[in-house]
Scaffold this motif. Sequence first.
Motif, mmCIF file in Angstrom:
data_model
loop_
_atom_site.group_PDB
_atom_site.id
_atom_site.type_symbol
_atom_site.label_atom_id
_atom_site.label_comp_id
_atom_site.label_asym_id
_atom_site.label_seq_id
_atom_site.Cartn_x
_atom_site.Cartn_y
_atom_site.Cartn_z
ATOM 1 N N ALA A 87 0.800 -1.239 0.067
ATOM 2 C CA ALA A 87 -0.067 -0.081 -0.120
ATOM 3 C C ALA A 87 0.862 1.284 -0.040
ATOM 4 C CB ALA A 87 -0.950 0.157 1.133
ATOM 5 N N ASP A 88 2.004 1.246 0.786
ATOM 6 C CA ASP A 88 2.834 2.485 0.827
ATOM 7 C C ASP A 88 3.519 2.526 -0.537
ATOM 8 O OD1 ASP A 88 2.342 2.859 3.417
ATOM 9 O OD2 ASP A 88 3.923 2.038 4.252
ATOM 10 N N CYS A 89 4.002 1.581 -1.235
ATOM 11 C CA CYS A 89 4.711 1.616 -2.290
ATOM 12 C C CYS A 89 3.348 2.275 -3.552
ATOM 13 C CB CYS A 89 4.958 0.291 -3.078
ATOM 14 S SG CYS A 89 5.430 0.383 -4.750
ATOM 15 N N LEU A 90 2.394 1.529 -3.558
ATOM 16 C CA LEU A 90 1.469 2.045 -4.602
ATOM 17 C C LEU A 90 0.832 3.606 -4.463
ATOM 18 C CD1 LEU A 90 -0.641 -1.199 -5.126
ATOM 19 C CD2 LEU A 90 1.444 -0.404 -6.682
ATOM 20 N N ARG A 91 0.818 3.900 -2.890
ATOM 21 C CA ARG A 91 0.449 5.266 -2.658
ATOM 22 C C ARG A 91 1.606 6.210 -2.964
ATOM 23 N NH1 ARG A 91 -0.038 4.445 2.254
ATOM 24 N NH2 ARG A 91 -2.259 3.379 1.877
ATOM 25 N N SER A 92 2.731 5.972 -2.966
ATOM 26 C CA SER A 92 3.728 6.893 -3.463
ATOM 27 C C SER A 92 3.601 6.733 -4.829
ATOM 28 C CB SER A 92 5.120 6.224 -3.067
ATOM 29 O OG SER A 92 5.563 5.311 -3.829
ATOM 30 N N VAL A 93 3.361 5.971 -5.731
ATOM 31 C CA VAL A 93 3.219 6.359 -7.173
ATOM 32 C C VAL A 93 1.997 7.042 -7.361
ATOM 33 C CG1 VAL A 93 2.978 4.831 -9.314
ATOM 34 C CG2 VAL A 93 4.468 4.142 -7.697
ATOM 35 N N ALA A 94 0.891 6.566 -6.906
ATOM 36 C CA ALA A 94 -0.427 7.337 -6.950
ATOM 37 C C ALA A 94 -0.268 8.847 -6.899
ATOM 38 C CB ALA A 94 -1.435 6.739 -6.186
ATOM 39 N N SER B 216 -1.801 -9.513 -1.234
ATOM 40 C CA SER B 216 -1.211 -8.401 -2.217
ATOM 41 C C SER B 216 -2.012 -8.086 -3.300
ATOM 42 C CB SER B 216 0.215 -8.740 -2.476
ATOM 43 O OG SER B 216 1.344 -8.934 -1.632
ATOM 44 N N ALA B 217 -2.746 -9.162 -3.936
ATOM 45 C CA ALA B 217 -3.650 -8.848 -4.973
ATOM 46 C C ALA B 217 -4.737 -8.059 -4.436
ATOM 47 C CB ALA B 217 -3.961 -10.290 -5.648
ATOM 48 N N ARG B 218 -5.152 -8.270 -3.532
ATOM 49 C CA ARG B 218 -6.431 -7.560 -3.104
ATOM 50 C C ARG B 218 -6.062 -6.014 -3.023
ATOM 51 N NH1 ARG B 218 -7.237 -5.781 1.771
ATOM 52 N NH2 ARG B 218 -5.711 -7.081 2.731
ATOM 53 N N ILE B 219 -5.096 -5.833 -2.259
ATOM 54 C CA ILE B 219 -4.666 -4.427 -2.088
ATOM 55 C C ILE B 219 -4.444 -3.595 -3.492
ATOM 56 C CG2 ILE B 219 -2.616 -2.921 -1.224
ATOM 57 C CD1 ILE B 219 -2.172 -4.988 0.855
ATOM 58 N N ALA B 220 -3.680 -4.561 -4.532
ATOM 59 C CA ALA B 220 -3.697 -3.911 -5.753
ATOM 60 C C ALA B 220 -4.958 -3.628 -6.471
ATOM 61 C CB ALA B 220 -2.596 -4.837 -6.686
ATOM 62 N N ALA B 221 -5.673 -4.470 -6.284
ATOM 63 C CA ALA B 221 -7.273 -4.473 -6.808
ATOM 64 C C ALA B 221 -8.086 -3.280 -6.323
ATOM 65 C CB ALA B 221 -7.873 -5.693 -6.744
ATOM 66 N N GLU B 222 -7.753 -2.890 -5.271
ATOM 67 C CA GLU B 222 -8.407 -1.882 -4.401
ATOM 68 C C GLU B 222 -7.961 -0.558 -5.119
ATOM 69 O OE1 GLU B 222 -7.740 -2.376 -0.301
ATOM 70 O OE2 GLU B 222 -9.147 -3.835 -0.213
ATOM 71 N N PHE B 223 -6.664 -0.536 -5.336
ATOM 72 C CA PHE B 223 -6.240 0.720 -5.943
ATOM 73 C C PHE B 223 -6.503 0.836 -7.314
ATOM 74 C CE2 PHE B 223 -3.269 1.230 -2.536
ATOM 75 C CZ PHE B 223 -2.649 2.328 -2.757
ATOM 76 N N ALA B 224 -6.620 -0.256 -8.086
ATOM 77 C CA ALA B 224 -7.161 -0.270 -9.519
ATOM 78 C C ALA B 224 -8.726 0.233 -9.680
ATOM 79 C CB ALA B 224 -6.927 -1.616 -10.313
ATOM 80 N N ALA B 225 -9.511 -0.295 -8.535
ATOM 81 C CA ALA B 225 -10.700 0.114 -8.565
ATOM 82 C C ALA B 225 -11.321 1.647 -8.350
ATOM 83 C CB ALA B 225 -11.593 -0.695 -7.571
ATOM 84 N N ARG B 226 -10.294 2.263 -7.458
ATOM 85 C CA ARG B 226 -10.440 3.505 -7.287
ATOM 86 C C ARG B 226 -9.747 4.699 -8.081
ATOM 87 N NH1 ARG B 226 -8.243 1.791 -2.295
ATOM 88 N NH2 ARG B 226 -6.010 2.900 -1.706
ATOM 89 N N ASP B 227 -8.878 4.217 -8.785
ATOM 90 C CA ASP B 227 -7.597 4.961 -9.710
ATOM 91 C C ASP B 227 -7.713 4.363 -11.151
ATOM 92 O OD1 ASP B 227 -5.786 6.541 -10.792
ATOM 93 O OD2 ASP B 227 -4.596 6.796 -8.779
#
Length: 479
Positions: free
Chosen positions: A23-30, A50-61
């Motif tokens: 989550a920290d990594c993807l947030r730093s990119v977003a 991990s896949a669930r966290i990535a899917a949540e980012f993809a769903a909202r961005d």
Amino acid sequence: MKPPLPPLLSVVVPVHNVEAYLADCLRSVADQTLEAIEVVVVDDGSTDGSARIAAEFAARDSRFRLVRQRNAGLSAARNAGVRHTTPTVPYLAFADSDDIVVHDAYERMTASLESTGSDLVTGNVWRLTERGRQQAWQYRWLTASRPRTHITRDPRLLADRVAWNKVFRRSFWDGHAFSFPEGKLYEDTPVMIPAHHLARSVDVLHEHVYYWRVREGSITRRRTDVTGVRDRIAACEQVSAFLGGRDADQRRAYDTSCLRDDFGYFLDGLPMGGEAYRSAFLEAAGAFVDRAGPGALEGLPVELRVKWQLVRERRPEELLAVLAFERANGAGTFAIEGPPGRRRAVYPGVRGASARLTRTDVPAVARLLEARWGADGKLRLRGYAYLRNLPAASPRQRLTVGMVRAERGRRVRPVPVRSVSAPEATVHSGQELHGYDHAGFEMVLDPDRLPATADGGGWLVGLVLAAPGTVRRVAVRAP
């Protein structure tokens, strides 16, 4: 709501079982100040969340996309990510899923490429551990930005071997059909060093662009891994062969850097590794040293020259004995034998573990212990200074002269130095082979008698240390 900007940059993030950090990594990119990005997250067969966290980012961005595949390793995940990016997006970057990208890194790096037309840009790196952030040692040399440079003009870029602190021009990446070697560890170097050489020019940013998370448990396990040592040395051989067809001097410099940096990591792991690990190391590293030849050893510190000569001679017992001596006394500690001009470093009790000393193998060490102004307006300095591995058991074994010059001046003025006892010099040295108890010094500086300084300037204080056959200068600095 305004429509999303056409992406300027594609970011590939390979993911495998990193739910604690993802989550920290993807947030730093977003949250990058460069909003015009597309992000391809490749789940490489994760068995955690991990896949669930990535899917949540993809769903909202809408800029994020999740790609799933069976576990095939980091290289395969990166290559799959590139295939799922939009090939017409001008720039390409990689981020590892347990790391963090500095908030404006991609804006600064793409702006640099837009300005210079270079094929890739690389930036400075923080090392992130449980103790906080530190400057990554591989980039300590990076103190000034260098637009439109090249590895042939700045050989220090040989240390820049990772993918995640860079942005590539996509036409450059595709034009050379770069891909990461699948099924191998240490996959970055065989791509990054050729990329540096094949680029028309490279931009180097001294500002930090990336936080590299270092997990100590992972390092310890990999240090004594048979596959790891074979893959690391094979990766270096692959790059060395690439350089061999282009630049013999660069190849020699690269081979030396592998022996100094890459393989030293596995060399230090020998005492912890089992028989299979030691056999794999001696076989692979010995073949590398045989092929590289004696010239690759010339630029190394003497303690490494001794170790690699023992590897070259396939003498594991003596090598382990040298490593045990270093664990007890610290790296760079050895005895010195022979007359001035023909001195050799030797390891007590280890047969044949010796090498000829060069000038840089006997450095000067200086520490300031106290600095205080007296009522008479004079500055009193107390500390210790010695030539490493040349004992200072009595004041008669050395000569010390103080030197002072204005910070912005050239004129040097000698200052008397009084030798005093300093048992803390031996204690602080972290070894028991040599005594430095008589390495202490005291100096008294009278501002009225020192070289004139420009407004706001100060003085630089140093020492000249002399022993039979050896003279060194060293600065005296406050801790």
